[in-house]
Design an enzyme around this catalytic site. Structure first.
Site, PDB file in Angstrom:
ATOM      1  N   LEU A  40       0.685  -1.206  -0.224  1.00  0.00           N
ATOM      2  CA  LEU A  40      -0.347   0.305  -0.368  1.00  0.00           C
ATOM      3  C   LEU A  40       1.054   1.225   0.103  1.00  0.00           C
ATOM      4  CD1 LEU A  40      -2.869  -1.383   2.757  1.00  0.00           C
ATOM      5  CD2 LEU A  40      -2.930  -0.973   0.016  1.00  0.00           C
ATOM      6  N   ASP A  89      13.259   1.797  10.987  1.00  0.00           N
ATOM      7  CA  ASP A  89      13.259   1.132  11.167  1.00  0.00           C
ATOM      8  C   ASP A  89      12.100   0.770  13.036  1.00  0.00           C
ATOM      9  OD1 ASP A  89      12.666  -1.636  12.702  1.00  0.00           O
ATOM     10  OD2 ASP A  89      15.343  -2.175  12.322  1.00  0.00           O
ATOM     11  N   ASN A 115       1.778   4.222   6.775  1.00  0.00           N
ATOM     12  CA  ASN A 115       1.139   3.134   6.829  1.00  0.00           C
ATOM     13  C   ASN A 115       2.063   1.690   6.921  1.00  0.00           C
ATOM     14  OD1 ASN A 115       0.765   1.067   4.690  1.00  0.00           O
ATOM     15  ND2 ASN A 115       2.530   1.093   4.473  1.00  0.00           N
ATOM     16  N   SER A 168      -4.839   2.036   9.437  1.00  0.00           N
ATOM     17  CA  SER A 168      -5.828   1.064  10.403  1.00  0.00           C
ATOM     18  C   SER A 168      -6.565   0.189   9.572  1.00  0.00           C
ATOM     19  CB  SER A 168      -6.735   1.500  11.738  1.00  0.00           C
ATOM     20  OG  SER A 168      -7.455   0.987  12.602  1.00  0.00           O
ATOM     21  N   TYR A 203      -3.527  -9.453  15.371  1.00  0.00           N
ATOM     22  CA  TYR A 203      -3.358  -8.352  14.425  1.00  0.00           C
ATOM     23  C   TYR A 203      -4.311  -6.892  14.213  1.00  0.00           C
ATOM     24  CZ  TYR A 203      -2.602  -5.799  10.126  1.00  0.00           C
ATOM     25  OH  TYR A 203      -2.897  -3.804   8.825  1.00  0.00           O
ATOM     26  N   LYS A 207      -4.798  -3.107  15.639  1.00  0.00           N
ATOM     27  CA  LYS A 207      -5.383  -2.011  15.044  1.00  0.00           C
ATOM     28  C   LYS A 207      -6.592  -1.441  15.822  1.00  0.00           C
ATOM     29  CE  LYS A 207      -3.212  -1.784  12.519  1.00  0.00           C
ATOM     30  NZ  LYS A 207      -2.115  -1.110  11.165  1.00  0.00           N
TER      31      LYS A 207
END
Length: 327
Positions: A40, A89, A115, A168, A203, A207
């Protein structure tokens, strides 16, 4: 039932929503995109270059891969001298601090598009947290707050709100952060305890934490009229490297959920990077202001957001004393 409703909403979005190709000019602007050597972020950087941004900084952990991305982006747009590759990083707080210090010397910043993120089912510690929490949450907001004085300076200098965009995901609706019920009373400590870690949900949890934190920050310290416009965006379910751990299964999931290309998903990121004041503090999806999960909007969600923001604030102050004064 809530997960079935979530799936129905996801399928509706994937099959029946359109995301227009961005066409708003970024001429004269400087944009920063983290995690931009692939996926993305890479596609968003391409859009910024095609839309005439003067300077597009792609922040990558691997400089060699970043240089390859730069070559591809400028080659496709037929514009050279626009993209710069900077090292970042997010698994290292020192790297985040160094990047922010360097970025603070820029003469202009219009967009900070955060992102970069990871999705992993393997528990490991990076800095003082499980890796997903360090990268997706702590370092993401460490960078945001370190950059806030510069972004506010830009607002005053150019009489224009710069955009801070947190990428997100709709998967935040798959969890209600059960770690909040742990007897320890410390959400981050619970998340960082390997014996209690539910990595299959990690994950979505990361988010959800992003969503809760943005909402708490805006409610407490970044009310409408704040010099920096912040929003958080759902790119939709995309074919990306985030699912590389699940192997062949991802192809079935991609087909069933009508997964978007990363280019199509990136359009939502670019849209959020130029959205108007009504997007401040809001959840963006399908290039429009939307609402996060029902649980997030509940009283329990609001209280949990306050707890998470308070815990993260202590953590950030420990990493960089005085950082909260940047708000």
């Amino acid at each position: 039932m809530s997960q079935l409703l979530w799936l129905a909403a996801l399928l509706k979005s994937q099959y029946f929503s359109s995301v227009p190709v961005p066409n708003t000019s970024f001429e004269g602007q400087t944009t920063i995109v983290t995690g931009a050597n692939t996926g993305l972020g890479f596609e968003a950087a391409k859009h910024f270059v095609k839309l005439n941004a003067s300077r597009v900084i792609i922040a990558c952990r691997n400089l060699e891969k970043g240089e390859a991305a730069k070559k591809a982006i400028e080659g496709e747009a037929k514009r050279t001298g626009v993209v710069e590759v900077w090292q970042l990083d997010l698994s290292s707080y020192n790297s985040v601090k160094a990047f922010a210090a360097r970025a603070s010397t820029l003469d202009r910043i219009d967009v900070l598009l955060e992102n970069a993120g990871i999705s992993t089912s393997k528990f490991s510690i990076m800095e003082d947290n499980e890796s997903s929490i360090t990268v997706n949450v702590v370092s993401t907001f460490l960078l945001a707050l370190l950059m806030m004085p510069k972004l506010k300076e830009m607002s005053k200098k150019f009489n224009k709100q710069p955009h801070l965009v947190i990428v997100s995901s709709e998967v935040h609706g798959l969890t209600d952060l059960p770690e909040r019920k742990d007897p320890s009373g410390d959400i981050f400590a619970t998340l960082n305890d390997k014996s209690k870690a539910a990595m299959s949900a990690r994950y979505p949890t990361s988010k959800l934490l992003e969503v809760l934190i943005v909402r708490a920050m805006v409610e407490q310290q970044m009310q409408p009229g704040y010099p920096v416009l912040i929003n958080y965006v759902n790119p939709g379910f995309c074919r990306s490297e985030l699912m590389r751990e699940v192997g062949l299964l991802r192809q079935i999931v991609y087909l069933f959920l009508n997964a978007r290309s990363t280019e199509k998903g990136s359009r939502t990121l670019v849209h959020a990077s130029q959205a108007g004041p009504k997007s401040h503090g809001q959840y963006m999806s399908n290039c429009a202001v939307d609402v996060p999960s029902a649980w997030v909007r509940s009283e329990e969600g609001r209280k949990t957001g306050e707890r998470v923001w308070k815990e993260l604030s202590r953590k950030l102050e420990g990493i960089e004393p005085g950082i909260l004064a940047n708000l």
